[in-house]
Design a protein around this motif. Sequence first.
Motif, PDB file in Angstrom:
ATOM      1  N   GLY A   1       0.813  -1.204   0.000  1.00 50.46           N
ATOM      2  CA  GLY A   1       0.000   0.000   0.000  1.00 50.46           C
ATOM      3  C   GLY A   1       0.851   1.260   0.000  1.00 50.46           C
ATOM      4  N   ASN A   2       0.227   2.375   0.328  1.00 48.78           N
ATOM      5  CA  ASN A   2       0.898   3.680   0.347  1.00 48.78           C
ATOM      6  C   ASN A   2       1.224   4.051   1.786  1.00 48.78           C
ATOM      7  OD1 ASN A   2       1.595   6.385   0.356  1.00 48.78           O
ATOM      8  ND2 ASN A   2      -0.199   7.089  -0.768  1.00 48.78           N
ATOM      9  N   SER A   3       2.490   3.930   2.145  1.00 49.57           N
ATOM     10  CA  SER A   3       2.933   4.265   3.509  1.00 49.57           C
ATOM     11  C   SER A   3       3.629   5.618   3.555  1.00 49.57           C
ATOM     12  CB  SER A   3       3.844   3.169   4.064  1.00 49.57           C
ATOM     13  OG  SER A   3       4.969   2.968   3.225  1.00 49.57           O
ATOM     14  N   SER A   4       3.253   6.503   2.626  1.00 48.81           N
ATOM     15  CA  SER A   4       3.734   7.887   2.624  1.00 48.81           C
ATOM     16  C   SER A   4       5.263   7.964   2.584  1.00 48.81           C
ATOM     17  CB  SER A   4       3.163   8.640   3.833  1.00 48.81           C
ATOM     18  OG  SER A   4       3.511  10.000   3.804  1.00 48.81           O
ATOM     19  N   VAL A   5       5.868   8.641   3.566  1.00 45.93           N
ATOM     20  CA  VAL A   5       7.313   8.866   3.568  1.00 45.93           C
ATOM     21  C   VAL A   5       8.120   7.581   3.629  1.00 45.93           C
ATOM     22  CG1 VAL A   5       7.220  11.163   4.583  1.00 45.93           C
ATOM     23  CG2 VAL A   5       7.261   9.183   6.069  1.00 45.93           C
ATOM     24  N   ALA A   6       7.484   6.481   3.999  1.00 47.70           N
ATOM     25  CA  ALA A   6       8.220   5.219   4.135  1.00 47.70           C
ATOM     26  C   ALA A   6       8.337   4.454   2.826  1.00 47.70           C
ATOM     27  CB  ALA A   6       7.545   4.330   5.184  1.00 47.70           C
ATOM     28  N   THR A   7       7.534   4.810   1.820  1.00 46.33           N
ATOM     29  CA  THR A   7       7.469   3.941   0.641  1.00 46.33           C
ATOM     30  C   THR A   7       8.797   3.841  -0.106  1.00 46.33           C
ATOM     31  OG1 THR A   7       6.683   5.708  -0.840  1.00 46.33           O
ATOM     32  CG2 THR A   7       5.013   4.386   0.273  1.00 46.33           C
ATOM     33  N   ILE A   8       9.479   4.957  -0.325  1.00 45.42           N
ATOM     34  CA  ILE A   8      10.712   4.909  -1.122  1.00 45.42           C
ATOM     35  C   ILE A   8      11.875   4.280  -0.356  1.00 45.42           C
ATOM     36  CG2 ILE A   8      12.455   6.270  -2.340  1.00 45.42           C
ATOM     37  CD1 ILE A   8      10.270   8.082  -3.342  1.00 45.42           C
ATOM     38  N   PRO A   9      12.179   4.705   0.883  1.00 44.28           N
ATOM     39  CA  PRO A   9      13.294   4.038   1.565  1.00 44.28           C
ATOM     40  C   PRO A   9      13.032   2.557   1.827  1.00 44.28           C
ATOM     41  CG  PRO A   9      12.112   5.474   3.084  1.00 44.28           C
ATOM     42  CD  PRO A   9      11.606   5.785   1.708  1.00 44.28           C
ATOM     43  N   THR A  10      11.762   2.198   2.039  1.00 46.55           N
ATOM     44  CA  THR A  10      11.407   0.788   2.207  1.00 46.55           C
ATOM     45  C   THR A  10      11.629   0.029   0.906  1.00 46.55           C
ATOM     46  OG1 THR A  10       9.769   1.309   3.910  1.00 46.55           O
ATOM     47  CG2 THR A  10       9.534  -0.785   2.789  1.00 46.55           C
ATOM     48  N   LEU A  11      11.179   0.603  -0.196  1.00 47.35           N
ATOM     49  CA  LEU A  11      11.365  -0.020  -1.508  1.00 47.35           C
ATOM     50  C   LEU A  11      12.848  -0.213  -1.807  1.00 47.35           C
ATOM     51  CD1 LEU A  11      10.224  -0.926  -4.294  1.00 47.35           C
ATOM     52  CD2 LEU A  11      10.326   1.479  -4.989  1.00 47.35           C
ATOM     53  N   TYR A  12      13.634   0.817  -1.572  1.00 50.85           N
ATOM     54  CA  TYR A  12      15.085   0.748  -1.813  1.00 50.85           C
ATOM     55  C   TYR A  12      15.716  -0.378  -1.002  1.00 50.85           C
ATOM     56  CZ  TYR A  12      19.996   2.261  -1.687  1.00 50.85           C
ATOM     57  OH  TYR A  12      21.374   2.318  -1.757  1.00 50.85           O
TER      58      TYR A  12
END
Length: 352
Positions: A304-315
Motif C-alpha cells: 500500500g501507500n505508507s507515505s514517507v516510508a514507501t521509497i526508503p522501504t522499496l530501496y
Amino acid sequence: MHIKITGSGSYIPTEVILNEDFKNHHFFNSGGTQINNSNTVIIDKFKKITGIEERRYASKELNTSDIAFLAAEKAIKDADIDKETLDYIIVAHNFGDVDKNSSQADTVPSLAARVKHLLKIKNPYCVAYDVLFGCPGWIEGVIQAVSFIKSGMARKCLVIGAETLSRVIDKYDRDSMIYSDGSGATVIEVTDKPGGILSSVSASHTLEEANFLFFGDTYNNTMNDPTKYIKMHGRKIYEFALTHVPLAMKKCIDNTKIDISEVDKILIHQANEKMDEAIIKRFYELYEKEVPDNIMPMSIQKLGNSSVATIPTLYDMILKDKIKDQSIHHGDLLLFASVGAGMNINAFLYQF
C-alpha cells in the motif's frame, strides 16, 4: 567528495489487511451520502486503479517512533558504523505518534528525539529533528543531509521515513484502502567510493494546490465524530502529479551531463500504480523516448501507500532481494522522485 547511502533498513508491519477485509465497510462520498455500488464493485475498481491487493498496519503496541527506531537499528548495522558518530538524525513523518486508541497526534518531543533516545545515543552533538514535507519527506531529509555534509557541518546522517497512516484514516472513505504503515531508514555519509548523490531538486506548489491533501471530517455525517482524518482531492492530485512530477524529474536529470538512457531504475513514491505508470510515461515522452522495461520497481501491490516510508522501504527491499525481478548493481544510476501534501515535489539522482 562522494556522499553515499552506506546502509539501509526497513520495518514492515506484521498485520496484513487484505482488500476483502473492507467488504463489510459502509462507504460514503464527500457529500455525505452512502455509495450505492456494492463493496465488491468498489474494491474491484480500487484494485484496478491503484494496484493495491493488501497493505500493512502496525500492531497496537508500536507507534511511528517505534517502527522508525526498528528501521534505524537495521540501517546502522548495515552501514557498520558506531551510532555515536552520527551527526544528525532526521525523521520524516506527517502525523507524529498516534495512539491506536486515540487519533490525537503527539509530536512533543520530536520523533527524531524519541528515536535517538531509543537508540541510546549519548552524544549530545548528534542533532535530532523532524521533517514535515508530505510524502516526499524522506527524499527531502536526504537532500538536507547532503547539504549538511557538503557544508562541513556533518559527516554521517541517519535519515528515516516512518508513518502509521492507519491511525488517521476515515473508515467511511474509500480512500482509506490506500493507506498503510511502515518505516525505512538510511545512513548517509562521506565515502571514498565513487558515485553517490549527483543532483537534486525540490519544489513546493502552494498557490492553488496547498490543500489538495488535508485533514477533514468523516464522510459519514450521521456520526457525532469531532475527529479529523486524512482526506484528499484525488483527481486534482492525479492531474497535478502528471503535469509537474515529470518536469521536476527532468530538471534533476538535466542538471547533470547524464543522458536519460543511462538511468537504470526509477524509485518513485508508491501512491497509485496507474498514476506512477502515467508519470513515468510522460517523463520519457519529454525526451521523446519509450519507457524501458523493468525501470520502475513497485511495492504498492503488497504494502500500500505508507507515505514517507514507501521509497526508503522499496530501496531497502530491493537491496535485500525482497522485490521480485528487481536488483541494483554497483554503478547503476537511480532516480528517486516523490510528490505529496503541500503540494511538494522532489527528486535526486544517485549512482549506486
